[in-house]
Scaffold this active site. Structure first.
Site, mmCIF file in Angstrom:
data_model
loop_
_atom_site.group_PDB
_atom_site.id
_atom_site.type_symbol
_atom_site.label_atom_id
_atom_site.label_comp_id
_atom_site.label_asym_id
_atom_site.label_seq_id
_atom_site.Cartn_x
_atom_site.Cartn_y
_atom_site.Cartn_z
ATOM 1 N N CYS B 37 2.896 -3.127 -7.259
ATOM 2 C CA CYS B 37 2.490 -3.274 -5.865
ATOM 3 C C CYS B 37 1.094 -2.723 -5.586
ATOM 4 C CB CYS B 37 3.516 -2.644 -4.924
ATOM 5 S SG CYS B 37 3.926 -0.963 -5.323
ATOM 6 N N ASP B 39 0.067 0.466 -5.642
ATOM 7 C CA ASP B 39 0.048 1.773 -4.975
ATOM 8 C C ASP B 39 -0.512 2.837 -5.904
ATOM 9 O OD1 ASP B 39 1.235 0.645 -2.837
ATOM 10 O OD2 ASP B 39 3.162 1.671 -3.027
ATOM 11 N N CYS B 63 2.082 1.579 0.791
ATOM 12 C CA CYS B 63 2.814 1.192 1.990
ATOM 13 C C CYS B 63 3.351 2.428 2.708
ATOM 14 C CB CYS B 63 3.973 0.275 1.611
ATOM 15 S SG CYS B 63 5.236 1.127 0.643
ATOM 16 N N CYS B 106 9.264 3.506 -4.299
ATOM 17 C CA CYS B 106 8.341 4.456 -3.659
ATOM 18 C C CYS B 106 8.830 5.888 -3.865
ATOM 19 C CB CYS B 106 8.224 4.180 -2.159
ATOM 20 S SG CYS B 106 7.574 2.552 -1.783
#
Lengths: 177, 135
Positions: B37, B39, B63, B106
């Site tokens: 993603c 990140d 995010c 996450c």
């Protein structure tokens, strides 16, 4: 979803001729357009509509380098996404952390020139990545193991680059308002 | 996708955002990322001689769930010993923040960040002890 290269009848390559792909999309879309098929039986109209949707999503996927790479990896049987990709190297994480922090500084100073400089440096980085990926895909010729070794890390880097550009766009909008 | 109130709270008022001096002997830095993603998360700890985490800072580009997970992680590890902090599991973060399945990674990232900050600090300590032995 059917393979986008097959849908548009294109040779599965990363170094895709985008103009040719767009032309193929346009031609197919025209033939499949509901107006063109208005006089046909309902079953055929439904079929044409389904194909039209497929053709659109195939073009959307192929014109995006990340989705295009993912399609090619899927064709070769390489799993992508969370849990399937190598951990990003520390050097990349450091580079991206610094790049994003530099964007934060440009944003807080409302410095459009600094912003453009950062974006331009990242565009150079992106071009090199895309060239490297094109070579990797051509040379691996669908070999799953070689592709996983050569393409997955660059694909991950490309996603970081995309995040960077999304942030650049958001800041540009903010500065323009 | 709807974020939980706790995620929104951490996202809007992130705790402990910032930087510690990564070259300092009592600071450990964890830098982790999720290529799927894009990140990137940095978590730093300052550790006392007694092995207690006195301060923790983070910086996350990602995010809302990634920001909330790392913000919560810094809150939780402050005041804990290294051994205690090391036992924190991503599932506790998932539960506290009410993260949906698609955002579990996450919390994994935040757990990784804690562990890698601790590992970095310990490696520094070991290197220093090695130097002292040589003197």
């Amino acid at each position: 979803m059917q393979d986008p290269f097959d849908t548009l009848g294109l040779e599965p390559r990363f170094a895709l001729d985008l103009a040719q792909a767009e032309e193929r999309h346009r031609t197919l879309s025209r033939t499949l357009h509901p107006d063109r098929n208005a006089g046909r039986p309902p079953a055929e109209r439904r079929l044409a509509l389904g194909r039209a949707i497929e053709v659109n999503s195939a073009w959307r996927a192929l014109r995006d380098p990340i989705a295009r790479a993912e399609c090619l990896l899927a064709r070769a049987g390489v799993l992508v996404g969370e849990g399937n990709e190598p951990r990003p190297p520390a050097s990349l994480l450091m580079e991206m952390m610094e790049a994003r922090e530099a964007l934060t500084v440009a944003r807080s100073h409302r410095d459009a020139i600094a912003l453009e400089k950062l974006a331009s440096a990242m565009r150079t980085r992106e071009s090199a990545l895309l060239e490297g990926l094109a070579r990797a895909f051509d040379e691996a010729a669908g070999d799953r193991v070689i592709l996983a070794q050569r393409a997955l890390e660059d694909l991950g880097t490309l996603r970081y680059v995309r995040r960077f550009f999304a942030e650049v766009e958001a800041i540009e909008e903010e500065l323009a308002s | 996708m709807a974020y939980s109130d706790k995620v929104i709270d951490h996202y809007e008022n992130p705790r402990n955002v910032g930087t510690l001096d990564k070259d300092s002997g009592d600071v450990g830095t964890g830098l982790v990322g999720a290529p799927a993603c894009g990140d990137v998360m940095r978590l730093q700890i300052r550790v006392s001689d007694a092995g207690v985490i006195e301060d923790a800072k983070f910086k996350t580009f990602g995010c809302g769930s990634a920001i909330a997970s790392s913000s919560l992680a810094t809150e939780w590890i402050k005041g804990k010993t290294l051994d205690e902090a090391e036992t924190i599991k991503n599932t506790q973060i998932v539960e506290e923040l009410n993260l949906p399945p698609v955002k579990i990674h996450c919390s994994v990232l935040a757990e990784d960040a804690i562990k890698s900050a601790i590992a970095d600090f310990r490696a520094k300590q070991a290197a220093r002890r090695e130097l002292e032995k040589q003197d």
